[in-house]
Design a protein around this motif. Sequence first.
Motif, PDB file in Angstrom:
ATOM      1  N   GLU A   1       0.846  -1.116  -0.060  1.00 24.83           N
ATOM      2  CA  GLU A   1       0.044  -0.066   0.074  1.00 24.83           C
ATOM      3  C   GLU A   1       0.675   1.246  -0.021  1.00 24.83           C
ATOM      4  OE1 GLU A   1      -2.408  -0.416   3.304  1.00 24.83           O
ATOM      5  OE2 GLU A   1      -3.837  -2.082   2.416  1.00 24.83           O
ATOM      6  N   ARG A   2       1.938   0.967   0.762  1.00 26.82           N
ATOM      7  CA  ARG A   2       2.892   2.348   0.755  1.00 26.82           C
ATOM      8  C   ARG A   2       3.547   2.612  -0.530  1.00 26.82           C
ATOM      9  NH1 ARG A   2       4.731   1.582   5.527  1.00 26.82           N
ATOM     10  NH2 ARG A   2       6.240  -0.063   4.927  1.00 26.82           N
TER      11      ARG A   2
ATOM     12  N   LYS B   1       3.073   5.948  -2.793  1.00 31.60           N
ATOM     13  CA  LYS B   1       4.450   6.696  -3.292  1.00 31.60           C
ATOM     14  C   LYS B   1       4.485   6.797  -4.695  1.00 31.60           C
ATOM     15  CE  LYS B   1       6.987   6.974   0.614  1.00 31.60           C
ATOM     16  NZ  LYS B   1       7.240   8.261   1.248  1.00 31.60           N
ATOM     17  N   GLY B   2       3.954   5.951  -5.492  1.00 36.13           N
ATOM     18  CA  GLY B   2       3.863   5.836  -6.920  1.00 36.13           C
ATOM     19  C   GLY B   2       2.898   7.000  -7.291  1.00 36.13           C
TER      20      GLY B   2
ATOM     21  N   TRP C   1       3.701   0.450  -7.306  1.00 34.00           N
ATOM     22  CA  TRP C   1       4.299   1.798  -7.459  1.00 34.00           C
ATOM     23  C   TRP C   1       3.710   2.311  -9.008  1.00 34.00           C
ATOM     24  CZ3 TRP C   1       6.936   4.783 -10.653  1.00 34.00           C
ATOM     25  CH2 TRP C   1       7.360   6.080 -10.344  1.00 34.00           C
ATOM     26  N   TYR C   2       3.862   1.327  -9.787  1.00 35.07           N
ATOM     27  CA  TYR C   2       3.482   1.704 -11.100  1.00 35.07           C
ATOM     28  C   TYR C   2       1.898   1.944 -11.247  1.00 35.07           C
ATOM     29  CZ  TYR C   2       7.724   0.468 -13.765  1.00 35.07           C
ATOM     30  OH  TYR C   2       9.174   0.665 -13.734  1.00 35.07           O
ATOM     31  N   GLY C   3       1.211   0.756 -10.586  1.00 38.42           N
ATOM     32  CA  GLY C   3      -0.150   1.083 -10.488  1.00 38.42           C
ATOM     33  C   GLY C   3      -0.682   2.510  -9.850  1.00 38.42           C
ATOM     34  N   GLY C   4       0.009   2.858  -8.760  1.00 40.91           N
ATOM     35  CA  GLY C   4      -0.232   4.297  -8.178  1.00 40.91           C
ATOM     36  C   GLY C   4       0.042   5.338  -9.477  1.00 40.91           C
ATOM     37  N   TRP C   5       1.098   5.353  -9.721  1.00 42.42           N
ATOM     38  CA  TRP C   5       1.699   6.410 -10.890  1.00 42.42           C
ATOM     39  C   TRP C   5       0.740   6.353 -11.996  1.00 42.42           C
ATOM     40  CZ3 TRP C   5       3.026   6.267 -16.012  1.00 42.42           C
ATOM     41  CH2 TRP C   5       3.766   7.164 -16.295  1.00 42.42           C
TER      42      TRP C   5
END
Length: 58
Positions: A10-11, A15-16, A40-44
């Motif tokens: 989740e973190r 961050k992404g 990270w890529y998903g969040g980005w």
Amino acid sequence: MKRQKRDRLERAHAKGYQAGLIGKSKDACPYEMVDAKGQWYGGWRSAVEERVTGLETH
């Protein structure tokens, strides 16, 4: 899934997302582990999509 592992992923997603919001490149991903890198890529991607959608509506 263990809570500790979920929290770490989740973190990575958060961050992404933050990196995508401020316009950082996808190449800025600091993670090496596949699971964390994917999060990270998903969040980005989510943040970039929101930025683009937000720009289109104004």
